[in-house]
Design an enzyme around this catalytic site. Structure first.
Site, PDB file in Angstrom:
ATOM      1  N   HIS A 356       0.838  -1.190   0.000  1.00 34.70           N
ATOM      2  CA  HIS A 356       0.000   0.000   0.000  1.00 34.70           C
ATOM      3  C   HIS A 356       0.881   1.251   0.000  1.00 34.70           C
ATOM      4  CE1 HIS A 356      -4.093   1.671   0.784  1.00 34.70           C
ATOM      5  NE2 HIS A 356      -3.352   2.717   1.083  1.00 34.70           N
ATOM      6  N   ALA A 357       0.729   2.101  -1.019  1.00 31.02           N
ATOM      7  CA  ALA A 357       1.607   3.248  -1.198  1.00 31.02           C
ATOM      8  C   ALA A 357       1.557   4.188   0.000  1.00 31.02           C
ATOM      9  CB  ALA A 357       1.217   4.007  -2.463  1.00 31.02           C
ATOM     10  N   HIS A 386       1.115  12.011  -6.666  1.00 28.92           N
ATOM     11  CA  HIS A 386       0.342  12.146  -5.427  1.00 28.92           C
ATOM     12  C   HIS A 386       1.247  11.934  -4.214  1.00 28.92           C
ATOM     13  CE1 HIS A 386      -3.084  11.420  -2.600  1.00 28.92           C
ATOM     14  NE2 HIS A 386      -2.192  10.610  -2.049  1.00 28.92           N
ATOM     15  N   GLU A 387       1.994  10.853  -4.207  1.00 29.78           N
ATOM     16  CA  GLU A 387       2.862  10.559  -3.064  1.00 29.78           C
ATOM     17  C   GLU A 387       3.955  11.617  -2.903  1.00 29.78           C
ATOM     18  OE1 GLU A 387       2.204   8.362  -0.822  1.00 29.78           O
ATOM     19  OE2 GLU A 387       0.506   7.592  -1.959  1.00 29.78           O
ATOM     20  N   HIS A 390       2.861  14.534  -0.847  1.00 25.11           N
ATOM     21  CA  HIS A 390       3.081  14.357   0.594  1.00 25.11           C
ATOM     22  C   HIS A 390       4.535  14.683   0.956  1.00 25.11           C
ATOM     23  CE1 HIS A 390      -0.824  12.609   1.077  1.00 25.11           C
ATOM     24  NE2 HIS A 390      -0.544  11.495   0.439  1.00 25.11           N
ATOM     25  N   GLU A 414      -3.758  14.679   2.155  1.00 21.13           N
ATOM     26  CA  GLU A 414      -4.220  13.936   0.981  1.00 21.13           C
ATOM     27  C   GLU A 414      -4.621  14.881  -0.148  1.00 21.13           C
ATOM     28  OE1 GLU A 414      -4.141  10.662   0.310  1.00 21.13           O
ATOM     29  OE2 GLU A 414      -3.063  10.494   2.202  1.00 21.13           O
ATOM     30  N   HIS A 516      -7.316   0.246   5.682  1.00 20.26           N
ATOM     31  CA  HIS A 516      -7.367   1.372   6.614  1.00 20.26           C
ATOM     32  C   HIS A 516      -8.112   1.023   7.900  1.00 20.26           C
ATOM     33  CE1 HIS A 516      -6.514   2.986   2.667  1.00 20.26           C
ATOM     34  NE2 HIS A 516      -5.988   4.049   3.245  1.00 20.26           N
ATOM     35  N   TYR A 526      -9.869  11.378   3.906  1.00 18.40           N
ATOM     36  CA  TYR A 526      -9.897  11.192   2.457  1.00 18.40           C
ATOM     37  C   TYR A 526     -11.142  11.836   1.847  1.00 18.40           C
ATOM     38  CZ  TYR A 526      -6.287   7.809   3.621  1.00 18.40           C
ATOM     39  OH  TYR A 526      -5.149   7.220   4.100  1.00 18.40           O
TER      40      TYR A 526
END
Length: 641
Positions: A356-357, A386-387, A390, A414, A516, A526
């Site tokens: 899971h990323a 996306h990552e 962060h 997020e 999650h 989210y």
């Protein structure tokens, strides 16, 4: 595989826990405060918090290093080591919190000092006695381990039962159009990843309820909500859900109509819930993997740059280099050398890993990392950006005191990742980086792309809403334990109009089949992120001169902020605040708004909304759904908003 990147590992390990010093603390009574000079008190306070923030940084680094080691090498020894460090820190947290409370700094007239004291005075799960704390971490880590290592048997063929969720099962859910095969993999996964974890989930509920009460909250739901620092946040959440529901119902009706045309009325009902195994995702949280079955204009090709990336011999590293270049084009920070040396960007062949990323802040010398099992395709191009959103957030607020090295609202992190992905996915950007020849779509292609994006963004909202509405009900004791599973599916039906492909009873237990829930990650972040990201997008595009309301040449859905130093400067200022101010203040400075507002999202999808309304009316598509018949109808009361 559709993954939702998470920024911090199990929330249990990453709450704003304060790591203690053994240095005596000066406690000030009201009389003492009145007799001391203001400057002297502030100097004492700043010295106190500088010292404790440094200890906090050291402890977090140690804790997150062991968590990272476990996540990138899932072994029993690493799991125990992770728990041991977290348990040791928890004891220090209690002492530190007592010192912070005794100091009286929470009543300081200095807003910065007061905010630090307020956050650091929050014990979280560390309030539990050591034995209970260990039980809680043990329950959560066992659920995570089960999720990471669960395997299933192949459909209709001999072979070892070694198929993993990523990539094996998800590939079949995405590619197969055989409802029996899809049902097989759905049942196998929920039976393996969910039901065996009932007792661990029960222990998790027991311990989190206890920690909430010890912290002065009526439930763990209320403890989660307090992180939003807004007494009206839950009510506003309900309002936002209701605001997007009409568009979701149009999408749901259209997809159900097209699925029924393909599979027949024996599999897909005319008016009821959609069987979720047909939607291309294990949890039906996004439906774009099944898009070929209900594309609005099937003769129009979608934007898919996978073949072009392969033609150009792209590697996984090249995807991350593209993301790095995006942020540098905005005048923001480049990835440090340690990122490339220490991240795990592909699945290792020699060990188990939680694929899971996730993006990691290791709290020392810009040590930021990503853990994910990346492939070279269009989907991962967006996930990578996306990552890295962060990661950029971590780097921007790195200079803040440790306690403020976080987002002020759980949804902001997020949203930051997603707003970058929205810009990268535009035809304008893909053309600018040499992956496409098309910089603007015709009307039919635009509807196709908006519809595809809605199957990820709009469809996700009722799912995210349900994940925590369900857990709120469990945390608050509103559902009998014997009906936990039934309530889960009843709420999935009520809020999303989807249902399991087979009958489920309370002998089954399906919630832990979602990562999650295993990892104790609060999920409404989210939901909030899916609203905030469009508010962020509108603000950034305006600053970049890429958006003018009503101008078809400068629409939100084809806005690219690449190379805009103006947008980058505003973005950096916003991100660098971290959690040092209330989220409404940070949002106002960045966007001019003070609330979670779906108007930007609705504007982005307005062309699609109009098209769906007209098309559903033309086809006489039924809108809405009734109760699911896949669980007992009387298992719990209706959870309406």
């Amino acid at each position: 595989m559709k993954t939702r990147g998470i920024i911090l590992l199990p929330k249990l390990l990453l709450l704003l826990a304060l790591l203690s010093s053994r240095v005596p603390v000066r406690a000030y009574s009201a009389d003492t405060v009145g007799s001391c000079s203001s400057n002297s008190l502030k100097s004492d306070a700043r010295t106190f918090f500088e010292h404790e923030n440094e200890l906090l940084r050291q402890r977090r680094r140690n804790e997150f290093l062991t968590s990272y080691e476990y996540n990138t090498n899932v072994t029993e020894d690493n799991r125990k080591a992770m728990i041991a460090v977290a348990t040791s820190n928890a004891a220090a947290n209690k002492e530190m919190t007592r010192n912070v409370i005794a100091s009286g700094y929470v009543d300081s007239s200095d807003e910065d000092i007061k905010r630090q004291a307020t956050i650091l005075g929050d014990l979280g799960i560390d309030v539990l006695p050591e034995s209970d704390y260990k039980e809680l971490l043990n329950a959560v880590s066992l659920m995570q381990s089960n999720y990471a290592t669960a395997t299933v048997c192949p459909y209709n063929k001999e072979g070892k039962c070694t198929l993993q969720l990523e990539p094996h099962i998800q590939e079949r859910l995405s590619d197969s159009r055989d409802p029996k095969e899809l049902k097989h993999y759905w049942r196998q996964w929920y039976d393996k990843a969910g039901t065996p974890m009932r007792e661990n989930f029960k222990k998790y509920i027991e311990m989190t309820r206890k920690s909430a009460r010890l912290n002065g909250y009526s439930s763990y739901a209320d403890y989660w909500i307090h992180f939003y620092e807004d007494s009206e946040f839950e009510a506003n959440l309900d309002k936002v859900y209701k605001a997007i529901l009409p568009l979701y119902r149009e999408i749901h009706g259209y997809v159900r109509y097209r699925l029924r045309s393909y599979y027949g009325d024996e599999i897909v009902p005319e008016n009821g819930n959609i069987p979720m195994h047909l939607l291309g995702n294990m949890w039906a949280q996004q439906w774009d993997n099944a898009l070929p079955l209900f594309t609005p204009y099937p003769e129009k090709p979608f934007i898919d740059v996978t073949s072009e990336m392969l033609r150009q011999n792209f590697t996984v590293r090249k995807l991350f280099e593209l993301g790095d270049e995006f942020f540098k084009s905005l005048g923001m920070r480049a990835l440090p050398k340690s990122f490339w040396d220490l991240s795990v960007l592909t699945r290792p062949a020699d060990r188990e890993i939680i694929c899971h990323a996730s993006a990691w802040d290791l709290y020392q010398d810009s040590d930021v990392r990503i853990k994910m099992c990346t492939d070279v395709n269009t989907h991962y191009l967006y996930v990578v950006h996306h990552e890295l959103g962060h990661i950029q957030y971590y780097l921007q607020y790195e200079k803040q005191p440790t306690v403020f090295r976080a987002a002020p609202n759980p949804g902001f992190h997020e949203a930051v990742g997603d707003v970058i992905a929205l810009s990268v996915a535009t035809p304008k950007h893909l053309k600018s980086i040499g992956l496409s020849d098309v910089g603007k779509l015709d009307d039919e292609s635009r509807i196709n792309e908006l519809f595809k994006n809605a199957l990820k963004k709009i469809v996700f909202l009722p799912f995210a809403y349900t994940m925590d509405k369900y857990r709120y009900a469990i945390f608050r004791g509103e559902v009998e334990e014997s009906k936990w599973n039934c309530a889960f599916w009843q709420m999935r039906s009520e809020f999303s109009g989807v249902e399991p492909p087979i009958q489920r009873t309370d002998a089954d237990f399906d919630p832990p089949a979602k990562y999650h829930i295993d990892a104790d990650v609060e999920y409404l972040r989210y939901f909030a992120a899916h609203i905030f990201q469009f508010q962020f997008l509108r603000a950034l595009c305006t600053k970049a001169g890429q958006y003018v309301k009503g101008d078809p040449e400068k629409s939100l859905d084809n806005c690219d902020i690449y190379n805009s130093k103006e947008a980058g400067e505003a973005f950096s200022k916003f991100l660098s605040l971290g959690a040092s101010v209330h989220w409404k203040k940070a949002l106002n400075e960045f966007t001019g708004e003070t609330e979670m507002d779906p108007s930007a999202l609705m504007e982005y999808f307005e062309p699609l909304t109009k098209w769906l309304q007209a098309e559903n009316q033309r086809l006489k598509v039924p809108i809405g759904w009734g109760d699911t018949d896949k669980v007992a109808g009387d298992c719990c009361p209706t959870f309406s908003t």
